[in-house]
Design an enzyme around this catalytic site. Structure first.
Site: not given
Ligand code: MEV
Length: 438
Positions: A393, A296, A280, A85
């Site tokens: 991003h 792992d 995430k 990413e």
């Molecule tokens: C993207 O990989 C991760 C985010 O969505 C985490 C978040 O929203 O806190 C930017």
């Protein structure tokens, strides 16, 4: 049935590739060429990777990036991250630098125990099973002595063995619930070997236990396996500073910034749809270091998300508060990691990553991984609550779009220059490239 194949694993690598190419690709020769172009020219190195799994046909690249300036408990680390990413390493580096100027990450490892269970069925009197278990408890240690000897030399081994009655939730269901200390190894093989021996011992001893009826003697072993829910292998990482110190070029009002971060976290604490995405983001940092260090990541993911639901609702793994004008922000996560054994001594890139981290112990690696998770979460929240996530991003994504269009050096320069002051979107880049090429 057309593409059903028998005995595939026995085929040579060439034959496997040929079979795949002929059966699934419109242009088999191009597919074969692509597959082989990812082979390492060093045959020995390639063979090493071939042998990690079954049916290897080639390698699958992920970038290995590095995030410098991670100040953890007063010591600087440069953290290796394997991830696809585009914004993750940049975000981690930015956060690490930001917090290195504000005291850095402070970490605590609470405990490092792992858990494993033998799940079995016993159809009989519970009191008799209890007495039997107490009587044979020492046997579990004796029968695993050949497996535990080396681990004990390193200060680890079996910590506890308990009998758990689960018959209230499933008829006749009991467990041997065992706790292990595996020091710097993740310990999966060690734990599973011990558990399988416990199961053998349990069954064997039951068969000759005089107080059992013939039905009670027939203990049915269902399975023996470690748990990836490592609630006794917890690390906490925290950053803190006076609210006013949060100020920076892009944070003109630190009080407002801190309060907004706290509100964002409150939302993740109470709203599972947000909590999953929030966590995430933490795992973007955690997984990348876990992967680079040969651990792992599926085990870590499973354990961390279970931990996020430990109180009955899935919630945020990070928390923040302002107390007496001090902003503090932390996560607490379970991480079962190893820095010896497994891939750590086999995979050259894993060895390189561990050396870059100055050969950490497993608890040290837990702290580094957790810091990467917190750094990542902070970067995400900072963007989300200020500029929005897309700005950063899309800047990172620009490079990928440029690559997709195989831009020349001149074109790349022109594109990068233009998008320094223009919002990046896929469509805007495509239009710009089209106009350049007209
Ligand atoms: C993207 O990989 C991760 C985010 O969505 C985490 C978040 O929203 O806190 C930017």
């Amino acid at each position: 049935m057309e593409n059903y194949i028998n005995g595939f694993s026995k085929f040579s690598k060439e034959k496997k590739i040929d079979w795949i190419a002929q059966n699934y690709f419109a242009e088999p020769n191009i597919a074969i060429q692509l597959i082989k172009s990812y082979w390492n020219s060093d045959e020995k190195l390639q063979q090493l990777h071939d042998d990690f799994i079954e049916n290897t046909i080639t390698n699958f690249y992920l970038p290995l990036g590095i995030a410098p300036n991670f100040l953890i408990n007063g010591k600087y680390y440069t953290v290796p991250m394997a991830i696809e990413e585009s914004s993750v390493v940049a975000a981690a580096s930015k956060s690490a630098k930001y917090w290195s100027e504000r005291g850095g990450f402070k970490t605590t490892v609470f405990n490092t125990e792992k858990i494993g269970q033998v799940h079995f069925m016993f159809n009989g009197e519970k009191a008799k099973l209890d007495a039997f278990f107490s009587k044979i408890r020492e046997k579990f240690y004796e029968d695993t002595a050949h497996t535990t000897a080396n681990m004990q030399k390193r200060g680890g081994g079996i910590v506890a063995i308990e009998l758990i009655d689960k018959t209230a939730v499933l008829e006749n269901y009991y467990q041997i619930h065992a706790t292990f200390e595996t020091k710097d190894s993740m310990g999966a093989n060690f734990i599973n070997s011990c558990l399988e021996q416990f199961a053998t011992t349990l069954k064997k001893e039951a068969l000759i236990y005089a107080d059992f009826t013939s039905q009670e003697k027939e203990i049915e072993i269902i399975m023996s396996i470690l748990s990836n829910y490592v609630t006794n292998c917890i690390v906490r990482v925290e950053v803190s500073c006076p609210v006013t110190d949060l100020a920076e070029k892009n944070i003109p009002n630190p009080q407002e910034f801190a309060e907004k971060i706290i509100k964002a976290i409150r939302i993740a604490e109470i709203e599972p749809y947000r909590a999953v995405t929030h966590n995430k983001g933490i795992m973007n940092g955690v997984d990348a270091v876990v992967l680079a260090t040969g651990n792992d990541f599926r085990a870590v993911e499973a354990g961390v998300h279970a931990y996020a639901s430990k109180d009955g609702q899935y919630t945020s793994l990070s928390h923040a508060k302002i107390e007496n004008d001090l902003f503090s922000y932390w996560i607490e996560i379970p991480l079962a990691l190893g820095t010896v054994g497994g891939l750590t001594s086999l995979h050259p890139m894993v060895k390189l990553s561990l050396e870059m981290l100055e050969k950490p112990s497993a608890p040290q690696l837990m702290q580094i991984v957790a810091a990467a998770g917190l750094a990542q979460n902070f970067a995400a929240l900072r963007s989300l609550t200020t500029t929005g996530i897309q700005e950063g991003h899309m800047k990172m994504h620009l490079g990928n779009i440029i690559n997709q269009f195989e831009a020349s050096v001149e074109e790349r320069e022109a594109i990068e220059h233009h998008f320094e002051n223009h919002a990046v979107s896929h469509a805007a880049v495509v239009t710009f490239i089209d106009n350049l090429r007209k």
